[in-house]
Design an enzyme around this catalytic site. Structure first.
Site, PDB file in Angstrom:
ATOM      1  N   PHE A 268       0.846  -1.188   0.000  1.00  0.00           N
ATOM      2  CA  PHE A 268       0.000   0.000   0.000  1.00  0.00           C
ATOM      3  C   PHE A 268       0.884   1.240   0.000  1.00  0.00           C
ATOM      4  O   PHE A 268       1.632   1.465   0.961  1.00  0.00           O
ATOM      5  CB  PHE A 268      -0.917  -0.022   1.219  1.00  0.00           C
ATOM      6  CG  PHE A 268      -1.470  -1.395   1.482  1.00  0.00           C
ATOM      7  CD1 PHE A 268      -1.101  -2.106   2.610  1.00  0.00           C
ATOM      8  CD2 PHE A 268      -2.261  -2.015   0.541  1.00  0.00           C
ATOM      9  CE1 PHE A 268      -1.557  -3.392   2.831  1.00  0.00           C
ATOM     10  CE2 PHE A 268      -2.724  -3.309   0.744  1.00  0.00           C
ATOM     11  CZ  PHE A 268      -2.373  -3.995   1.885  1.00  0.00           C
ATOM     12  N   ASP A 270       1.954   4.272   0.833  1.00  0.00           N
ATOM     13  CA  ASP A 270       1.642   5.298   1.847  1.00  0.00           C
ATOM     14  C   ASP A 270       2.890   6.141   2.076  1.00  0.00           C
ATOM     15  O   ASP A 270       3.742   6.257   1.199  1.00  0.00           O
ATOM     16  CB  ASP A 270       1.227   4.589   3.134  1.00  0.00           C
ATOM     17  CG  ASP A 270       2.441   3.964   3.805  1.00  0.00           C
ATOM     18  OD1 ASP A 270       2.569   4.087   5.023  1.00  0.00           O
ATOM     19  OD2 ASP A 270       3.281   3.391   3.084  1.00  0.00           O
TER      20      ASP A 270
HETATM   21  N1  LIG Z   1       1.463   0.590   3.778  1.00  0.00           N
HETATM   22  C1  LIG Z   1       0.761   0.690   4.905  1.00  0.00           C
HETATM   23  N2  LIG Z   1       0.268   1.885   5.263  1.00  0.00           N
HETATM   24  C2  LIG Z   1      -0.426   1.929   6.421  1.00  0.00           C
HETATM   25  C3  LIG Z   1      -0.656   0.827   7.236  1.00  0.00           C
HETATM   26  C4  LIG Z   1      -1.425   1.290   8.330  1.00  0.00           C
HETATM   27  C5  LIG Z   1      -1.877   0.501   9.517  1.00  0.00           C
HETATM   28  N3  LIG Z   1      -2.282  -0.830   9.176  1.00  0.00           N
HETATM   29  C6  LIG Z   1      -2.487  -1.713  10.304  1.00  0.00           C
HETATM   30  C7  LIG Z   1      -3.155  -2.942   9.879  1.00  0.00           C
HETATM   31  C8  LIG Z   1      -2.305  -3.968   9.863  1.00  0.00           C
HETATM   32  C9  LIG Z   1      -0.962  -3.548  10.206  1.00  0.00           C
HETATM   33  O1  LIG Z   1      -0.385  -4.469  11.099  1.00  0.00           O
HETATM   34  C10 LIG Z   1      -1.147  -2.195  10.854  1.00  0.00           C
HETATM   35  O2  LIG Z   1      -1.250  -2.385  12.246  1.00  0.00           O
HETATM   36  C11 LIG Z   1      -1.639   2.649   8.134  1.00  0.00           C
HETATM   37  N4  LIG Z   1      -1.026   2.989   6.989  1.00  0.00           N
HETATM   38  C12 LIG Z   1      -0.863   4.283   6.351  1.00  0.00           C
HETATM   39  O3  LIG Z   1       0.282   4.877   6.955  1.00  0.00           O
HETATM   40  C13 LIG Z   1       0.039   6.272   7.152  1.00  0.00           C
HETATM   41  C14 LIG Z   1      -0.142   6.474   8.632  1.00  0.00           C
HETATM   42  O4  LIG Z   1       1.146   6.453   9.206  1.00  0.00           O
HETATM   43  P1  LIG Z   1       1.255   7.040  10.699  1.00  0.00           P
HETATM   44  O5  LIG Z   1       0.752   8.493  10.628  1.00  0.00           O
HETATM   45  O6  LIG Z   1       2.694   6.917  11.056  1.00  0.00           O
HETATM   46  O7  LIG Z   1       0.347   6.158  11.552  1.00  0.00           O
HETATM   47  C15 LIG Z   1      -1.236   6.592   6.408  1.00  0.00           C
HETATM   48  O8  LIG Z   1      -0.935   6.806   5.047  1.00  0.00           O
HETATM   49  C16 LIG Z   1      -1.983   5.269   6.545  1.00  0.00           C
HETATM   50  O9  LIG Z   1      -2.947   5.102   5.524  1.00  0.00           O
HETATM   51  C17 LIG Z   1      -0.135  -0.425   6.841  1.00  0.00           C
HETATM   52  O10 LIG Z   1      -0.286  -1.474   7.496  1.00  0.00           O
HETATM   53  N5  LIG Z   1       0.570  -0.434   5.668  1.00  0.00           N
END
Ligand SMILES: Nc1nc2c(c(CN[C@H]3C=C[C@H](O)[C@@H]3O)cn2[C@@H]2O[C@H](COP(=O)(O)O)[C@@H](O)[C@H]2O)c(=O)[nH]1
Length: 412
Positions: A268, A270
């Site tokens: 994803f 991000d």
């Molecule tokens: N690629 C990717 N992006 C993710 C996540 C997650 C949370 N997923 C949960 C579900 C299963 C996992 O184990 C996590 O516990 C949030 N984001 C993205 O990050 C940014 C937020 O960052 P910060 O402000 O630092 O929290 C925002 O763009 C958000 O959309 C992910 O997993 N992968």
């Protein structure tokens, strides 16, 4: 040609006009085109590159750590704030969460003054502030996960949403108005096309993850996460993909999370994973770009550099996934050949080794199949989730080697 034989060209024209001889049968498998677009971006990037050695080394480290932590889809539900019930209310929660799962970072230099949500006696920031705010609203009997509520402009006003996301500091959640518009639009589309329920979108996708991503991007503008790059339209579909991934992980591949092509979901794109990939020595920034990032300068959404960061990150996780696939098969082949039985290999044991080898080779060529009896099943989703959680641990321990890039957008 004798008189009584029909002219073959005429016959073919007739058959085509009657739609005869058309290949019927199941529709072609859905594809989101995200991975091939990521490859195109990577191949044509100027300011972002990948280090092959760093990527190979990172893959081994990630694989070992994921095994040590027994990382799997189950890990999703082990997070305190994630919903636990495996039912429609959790489906609605995940939809709401991933409609709003973007842009939590604060430009406020003083950490104590940054936006945060107070819930269960803790201050939550980032993604977890979103989950905490939704859980808190539900406990306050605000039906924040209900599409009917999103549509009701008298019930869900901007001030009500501001209350849902009220901060423990003076700083408000970024893009509040845009978040309200995402909910309104989703409420309208669900009401007009899906009888008011997202469950009907899941049914329409017929257990195809790619089809559900495409349905979300086609029908909901706020999921249509695309850009132009070198004259081509490229897709990221970050929140549509993470929505499908969250369903799959939460329901552990069953029920509302059952998909027969889940491995078509990519990383994803991000702002956390690129940061982690750079810290791991996989993703490299050009000096001017690295300088912008280190100086916390904004990088405009849709700009060439921003698209390069996102596309190259997706491709990097694909290369890591392929390398882990190789490591897993290598390890299975070794254990099959060095198993105790193989020393005293009788005929029946030789058959067992051949079967184990066949399984390992089969998995190598059919990564999408759920490998029977494989110790740890790894795909781009789990690698991504693992890296996000790892990056958050580094951030918590003050060990970020480089800031994440600053792009303000509703896409991530
Ligand atoms: N690629 C990717 N992006 C993710 C996540 C997650 C949370 N997923 C949960 C579900 C299963 C996992 O184990 C996590 O516990 C949030 N984001 C993205 O990050 C940014 C937020 O960052 P910060 O402000 O630092 O929290 C925002 O763009 C958000 O959309 C992910 O997993 N992968």
């Amino acid at each position: 040609m004798s008189d009584d034989e029909a002219d073959p060209e005429l016959v073919e024209l007739l058959r085509q006009s009657l739609g005869l001889g058309k290949k019927t049968g199941p529709p072609p498998p859905a594809d989101t085109k995200v991975l091939q677009n990521a490859r195109f971006i990577f191949d044509n990037s100027i300011d972002v590159a990948l280090d092959p050695r760093g990527t190979k080394a990172a893959a081994r480290t990630i694989w070992q750590q994921m095994q040590q932590k027994n990382y799997s889809a189950k890990s999703w539900s082990e997070h305190d704030l994630h919903p636990k019930s495996k039912d429609e209310s959790t489906v609605d929660f995940i939809l709401t969460m991933d409609l709003l799962n973007f842009s939590f970072w604060s430009a406020e230099p003083d950490e104590q003054k940054r936006f945060s949500i107070e819930y269960r006696g803790q201050k939550w920031t980032g993604y977890w502030s979103l989950v905490a705010a939704l859980q808190r609203a539900l406990e306050e009997d605000i039906p924040i996960t209900s599409p009917d509520f999103w549509l009701d402009e008298d019930a869900l006003t901007e001030d009500v949403l501001r209350h849902v996301f009220r901060s423990a500091t003076d700083e408000e959640i970024p893009l509040l108005e845009e978040r309200l518009e995402c909910l309104r639009e989703a409420g309208r589309v669900l009401d007009e096309k899906y009888d008011g329920s997202f469950i009907n979108c899941i049914y329409d996708a017929n257990q195809s993850a790619a089809a559900l991503v495409n349905l979300l991007a086609d029908d909901f503008a706020c999921f249509r996460d695309e850009a132009s790059f070198d004259g081509r339209r490229v897709r990221f579909y970050k929140r549509a993909q993470i929505l499908v991934a969250d369903l799959w992980a939460c329901f552990e591949g069953e029920s509302f999370g059952e998909f027969n092509d889940i491995d078509k979901i990519t990383m994803f794109a991000d702002y956390r994973i690129p940061q982690m990939l750079n810290q791991l020595g996989c993703l490299l920034y050009s000096p001017p770009l690295e300088s912008l990032i280190r100086r916390l300068q904004p990088i405009e959404v849709g700009s060439k550099r921003e698209v390069e960061i996102r596309g190259t990150s997706i491709w990097c996780i694909e290369l890591i996934r392929q390398e882990i696939e190789r490591l897993q098969s290598e390890s299975e082949l070794q254990s099959a050949n060095s198993s105790p039985q193989s020393e005293a290999a009788g005929e029946q044991d030789k058959e067992k080794d051949e079967k184990d080898t066949a399984v390992a080779v089969a998995v190598l060529h059919n990564p999408g199949e759920k490998p029977h009896g494989r110790k740890s099943y790894i795909n781009a989703i789990l690698i991504d989730f693992f890296l996000y959680d790892s990056m958050k641990e580094l951030e918590r321990d003050g060990q970020e080697a480089i800031p994440h890039h600053r792009t303000r957008s509703i896409w991530y």
